[in-house]
Design a protein around this motif. Structure first.
Motif, PDB file in Angstrom:
ATOM      1  N   VAL A   8       0.881  -1.164   0.000  1.00  0.00           N
ATOM      2  CA  VAL A   8       0.000   0.000   0.000  1.00  0.00           C
ATOM      3  C   VAL A   8       0.920   1.215   0.000  1.00  0.00           C
ATOM      4  N   TYR A   9       0.818   2.014  -1.047  1.00  0.00           N
ATOM      5  CA  TYR A   9       1.634   3.214  -1.168  1.00  0.00           C
ATOM      6  C   TYR A   9       0.937   4.373  -0.455  1.00  0.00           C
ATOM      7  N   ASN A  10       1.742   5.319   0.019  1.00  0.00           N
ATOM      8  CA  ASN A  10       1.122   6.447   0.712  1.00  0.00           C
ATOM      9  C   ASN A  10       1.904   7.732   0.504  1.00  0.00           C
ATOM     10  N   ARG A  11       1.237   8.821   0.795  1.00  0.00           N
ATOM     11  CA  ARG A  11       1.831  10.160   0.705  1.00  0.00           C
ATOM     12  C   ARG A  11       1.865  10.829   2.074  1.00  0.00           C
ATOM     13  N   GLU A  64      -8.060   8.258  -0.737  1.00  0.00           N
ATOM     14  CA  GLU A  64      -7.273   7.907  -1.930  1.00  0.00           C
ATOM     15  C   GLU A  64      -6.210   8.950  -2.266  1.00  0.00           C
ATOM     16  N   SER A  68      -2.742   4.405  -1.886  1.00  0.00           N
ATOM     17  CA  SER A  68      -3.016   3.840  -3.203  1.00  0.00           C
ATOM     18  C   SER A  68      -2.411   2.443  -3.303  1.00  0.00           C
ATOM     19  N   LEU A  69      -3.003   1.606  -4.142  1.00  0.00           N
ATOM     20  CA  LEU A  69      -2.433   0.288  -4.406  1.00  0.00           C
ATOM     21  C   LEU A  69      -1.372   0.356  -5.496  1.00  0.00           C
ATOM     22  N   PHE A  72       2.387   6.285  -6.491  1.00  0.00           N
ATOM     23  CA  PHE A  72       1.981   7.629  -6.871  1.00  0.00           C
ATOM     24  C   PHE A  72       2.975   8.163  -7.886  1.00  0.00           C
TER      25      PHE A  72
END
Length: 79
Positions: A8-11, A64, A68-69, A72
């Motif tokens: 799971v990608y994140n910002r 979202e 994100s799956l 980014f």
């Protein structure tokens, strides 16, 4: 078995930097240990749905925008 560990990608780090919020401040607001924020930012830990929603709510953005799956896109110098 393939697919056991889904990323799971994140910002989170980007949002923290934009808002001038430290890991410790975010952790305190969420009621988690500050190291948890580091684990999340590095992708070493995927948050529960509840925690993901609370993080999005903290930054006042849709979930979202934070998670994100898919990776980014890199943010350019425009904007």
């Amino acid at each position: 078995m393939p697919g056991d560990k889904e990323t799971v990608y994140n910002r989170i780090a980007v949002l923290r930097a934009e808002r001038g919020v430290s890991r410790r401040e975010l952790a305190t607001a969420l009621g988690v240990h500050y190291q948890t924020i580091g684990y999340l930012e590095r992708g070493e830990y995927s948050p529960s749905l509840h925690l993901a929603l609370r993080i999005a709510a903290f930054f006042e953005v849709p979930v979202e925008v934070v998670f994100s799956l898919a990776p980014f896109p890199r943010l350019g110098s425009t904007g």
